[in-house]
Design a protein around this motif. Structure first.
Motif, PDB file in Angstrom:
ATOM      1  N   LEU A  62     -36.279  32.534  12.934  1.00 39.91           N
ATOM      2  CA  LEU A  62     -37.132  32.460  14.117  1.00 39.91           C
ATOM      3  C   LEU A  62     -37.341  33.840  14.726  1.00 39.91           C
ATOM      4  N   ALA A  63     -36.280  34.626  14.797  1.00 41.90           N
ATOM      5  CA  ALA A  63     -36.389  35.976  15.344  1.00 41.90           C
ATOM      6  C   ALA A  63     -37.375  36.803  14.525  1.00 41.90           C
ATOM      7  N   TYR A  64     -37.304  36.666  13.217  1.00 40.36           N
ATOM      8  CA  TYR A  64     -38.193  37.420  12.341  1.00 40.36           C
ATOM      9  C   TYR A  64     -39.644  36.966  12.508  1.00 40.36           C
ATOM     10  N   VAL A  65     -39.867  35.655  12.417  1.00 39.26           N
ATOM     11  CA  VAL A  65     -41.218  35.104  12.488  1.00 39.26           C
ATOM     12  C   VAL A  65     -41.850  35.341  13.859  1.00 39.26           C
ATOM     13  N   LEU A  66     -41.045  35.233  14.912  1.00 37.84           N
ATOM     14  CA  LEU A  66     -41.567  35.372  16.276  1.00 37.84           C
ATOM     15  C   LEU A  66     -41.529  36.811  16.776  1.00 37.84           C
TER      16      LEU A  66
END
Length: 122
Positions: A62-66
């Protein structure tokens, strides 16, 4: 070095709120985000409201995608680093203040630090 006292429980509701906020910031639906990180929109919904505990691998995805630092998701928890809170939350709010308001905020901070020091001295 300061000893860190961690809370026994992680507040998954607050982490979920951060996930939702970042998702909306990017204009993703729960289904869109779920597809990007490999889960269903139903699972994403449960994570966002804290019904399901988000796993570490999922949070990293999630951190990467967001496009968020990992610390972003912990800002409302006792596990956040002070520097992250200052840089991500407080600085943005202070930048919106007028000079007069900044002076007032500074005085309030002085009073809070003084109170904290008194409590620590006891």
């Amino acid at each position: 070095m300061e000893v860190i006292e961690l809370q026994p429980e992680i507040d998954y509701v607050k982490i979920g709120q951060r996930i939702k906020s970042a998702r909306l910031e990017h204009g993703y639906s729960q289904a869109d985000l779920g597809a990007l990180v490999g889960c269903s929109n139903n699972h994403m919904s449960h994570v966002e409201v804290g019904q399901t505990k988000v796993s570490l691998p999922m949070l990293l995805k999630l951190a990467y995608v967001l496009d968020k630092n990992f610390d972003y998701f912990l800002l409302d928890t006792p596990y956040a680093k002070c520097e992250s809170i200052i840089n991500s939350e407080i600085a943005n709010k202070l930048n919106q203040c007028s000079a007069t308001t900044l002076i007032t905020v500074s005085r309030i901070l002085d009073a809070l630090i003084e109170q904290q020091d008194m409590l620590l001295a006891e």
